[in-house]
Design an enzyme around this catalytic site. Structure first.
Site, PDB file in Angstrom:
ATOM      1  N   HIS A 133       2.469   0.356  -7.040  1.00  0.00           N
ATOM      2  CA  HIS A 133       3.848  -0.055  -6.751  1.00  0.00           C
ATOM      3  C   HIS A 133       3.955  -0.618  -5.339  1.00  0.00           C
ATOM      4  O   HIS A 133       4.592  -1.646  -5.114  1.00  0.00           O
ATOM      5  CB  HIS A 133       4.797   1.135  -6.944  1.00  0.00           C
ATOM      6  CG  HIS A 133       6.229   0.791  -6.770  1.00  0.00           C
ATOM      7  ND1 HIS A 133       6.892   1.021  -5.596  1.00  0.00           N
ATOM      8  CD2 HIS A 133       7.125   0.238  -7.620  1.00  0.00           C
ATOM      9  CE1 HIS A 133       8.148   0.613  -5.728  1.00  0.00           C
ATOM     10  NE2 HIS A 133       8.314   0.142  -6.945  1.00  0.00           N
ATOM     11  N   CYS A 134       3.315   0.033  -4.391  1.00  0.00           N
ATOM     12  CA  CYS A 134       3.334  -0.439  -2.999  1.00  0.00           C
ATOM     13  C   CYS A 134       2.724  -1.828  -2.874  1.00  0.00           C
ATOM     14  O   CYS A 134       3.256  -2.701  -2.188  1.00  0.00           O
ATOM     15  CB  CYS A 134       2.562   0.519  -2.099  1.00  0.00           C
ATOM     16  SG  CYS A 134       3.170   2.200  -2.098  1.00  0.00           S
TER      17      CYS A 134
END
Length: 142
Positions: A133-134
């Protein structure tokens, strides 16, 4: 919903799937082998248990397991299954060569019925202290 300040490690492990369902990264037992953030995750759960959606309805809380210890001898990485990516047709879930890898995919399936759940080996990615996600977030123009 604002969480308490000073989370460790700057992550409270919450993902909202819609207006009233919340996935939580949880260590379910203080007796578990790796519980570096047990108290923070417990407090997070308690805050969300008392919270409501925009219509005043209680949130439906779903606990996600942890991948256990991911790291080197003296350095633990912030590995979490809550760091998944939602694409148009797919949900990419980090995997860490842990028995919970398959379990978390089964937990996620009902929340994304029209998307394929795909595991992505993430032991190397997490060494940069971020996850799927990052790594997929927008980059500002300069």
């Amino acid at each position: 919903i604002w969480h308490k300040t000073n989370p460790m490690p700057n992550f409270r492990g919450t993902r909202f799937t819609n207006a009233h369902e919340t996935l939580l990264w949880c260590t379910t037992s203080r007796k578990a082998k790796y519980t570096f953030n047990y108290q923070n995750l417990k407090e997070n759960f308690e805050i969300l248990q008392k919270s409501t959606d925009q219509n005043g309805n209680p949130l439906k809380l779903i606990k996600l397991p942890t991948p256990g210890y991911v790291g080197e001898d003296s350095l633990r990485y912030p590995a979490s299954y809550a760091n998944f990516y939602i694409g148009n047709d797919v949900v990419i879930v980090p995997s860490y060569d842990h028995p919970n890898d398959d379990k978390v995919c089964e937990i996620l399936k009902p929340f994304f019925p029209n998307r394929k759940i795909v595991k992505l080996p993430s032991n190397t990615l997490i060494t940069g202290n971020g996850g799927i996600h990052c790594a997929t977030q927008q980059q500002p123009s300069v």
